[in-house]
Design a protein around this motif. Structure first.
Motif, PDB file in Angstrom:
ATOM      1  N   ASN A 123       0.819  -1.209   0.000  1.00  0.00           N
ATOM      2  CA  ASN A 123       0.000   0.000   0.000  1.00  0.00           C
ATOM      3  C   ASN A 123       0.862   1.271   0.000  1.00  0.00           C
ATOM      4  OD1 ASN A 123      -2.368  -1.463  -0.058  1.00  0.00           O
ATOM      5  ND2 ASN A 123      -2.579  -1.483   2.186  1.00  0.00           N
ATOM      6  N   GLY A 124       1.965   1.230   0.748  1.00  0.00           N
ATOM      7  CA  GLY A 124       2.879   2.375   0.749  1.00  0.00           C
ATOM      8  C   GLY A 124       3.530   2.602  -0.597  1.00  0.00           C
ATOM      9  N   LEU A 125       3.888   1.491  -1.278  1.00  0.00           N
ATOM     10  CA  LEU A 125       4.476   1.633  -2.623  1.00  0.00           C
ATOM     11  C   LEU A 125       3.456   2.145  -3.619  1.00  0.00           C
ATOM     12  CD1 LEU A 125       6.646  -1.609  -2.738  1.00  0.00           C
ATOM     13  CD2 LEU A 125       7.464   0.747  -2.593  1.00  0.00           C
ATOM     14  N   ARG A 126       2.237   1.707  -3.491  1.00  0.00           N
ATOM     15  CA  ARG A 126       1.175   2.192  -4.402  1.00  0.00           C
ATOM     16  C   ARG A 126       0.917   3.686  -4.199  1.00  0.00           C
ATOM     17  NH1 ARG A 126      -2.984  -2.827  -3.782  1.00  0.00           N
ATOM     18  NH2 ARG A 126      -1.910  -4.218  -5.236  1.00  0.00           N
ATOM     19  N   ALA A 127       1.075   4.150  -2.952  1.00  0.00           N
ATOM     20  CA  ALA A 127       0.829   5.558  -2.642  1.00  0.00           C
ATOM     21  C   ALA A 127       1.889   6.470  -3.251  1.00  0.00           C
ATOM     22  CB  ALA A 127       0.764   5.761  -1.141  1.00  0.00           C
ATOM     23  N   LEU A 128       3.036   5.905  -3.602  1.00  0.00           N
ATOM     24  CA  LEU A 128       4.085   6.747  -4.200  1.00  0.00           C
ATOM     25  C   LEU A 128       3.697   7.131  -5.549  1.00  0.00           C
ATOM     26  CD1 LEU A 128       7.265   4.828  -3.038  1.00  0.00           C
ATOM     27  CD2 LEU A 128       6.394   6.983  -2.154  1.00  0.00           C
TER      28      LEU A 128
END
Length: 128
Positions: A123-128
């Motif tokens: 989810n953190g990588l998608r938020a980038l």
């Protein structure tokens, strides 16, 4: 200088590298280590670092015991000795059965991954 006609050429001889030994010859045809499986990031350490291994062992076993006088990962050991990981795993199984090395797996390698942490990372990588 002409080649000696009495000597037959060898397909297994590499003039730059010297004699070539096939991996299955080092492991005697085995593809899996003896005993329990171990992780590739497990640390290998010689049980008696100052004592040489028995002279009956092949040179690859001697090289592994010599390189494992301080904790070294399986992957790093394969790289240092320029051997394939499959060969190193089989040879480590032999040495572990003989009591010449110990294998220590890091706690993270032996525990299952936390799915919640992995989802948070995705989810953190998608938020980038």
């Amino acid at each position: 200088m002409p080649a000696d006609p009495r000597r037959a050429p060898h397909d297994w001889l590499d003039h730059d590298a010297g004699p070539v030994v096939r991996p299955y010859a080092m492991t005697q045809g085995r593809v899996a280590p003896a005993g329990d499986e171990f992780d590739l990031v497990a640390f290998v350490v010689a049980t008696m670092p100052g004592a040489p291994p028995p002279p009956t062992l092949p040179p690859e076993h001697h090289a592994i015991v010599g390189a494992a006088w301080e904790p070294t990962s399986v992957v790093e050991l394969a790289s240092k000795l320029d051997l394939s990981l499959g060969v190193v795993r089989v040879l480590l199984g032999d040495l572990r059965s003989a009591g010449l090395i110990s294998l220590y797996e890091p706690p993270a390698a032996s525990q299952p991954h936390d799915v919640d942490v992995l989802k948070a990372v995705v989810n953190g990588l998608r938020a980038l």
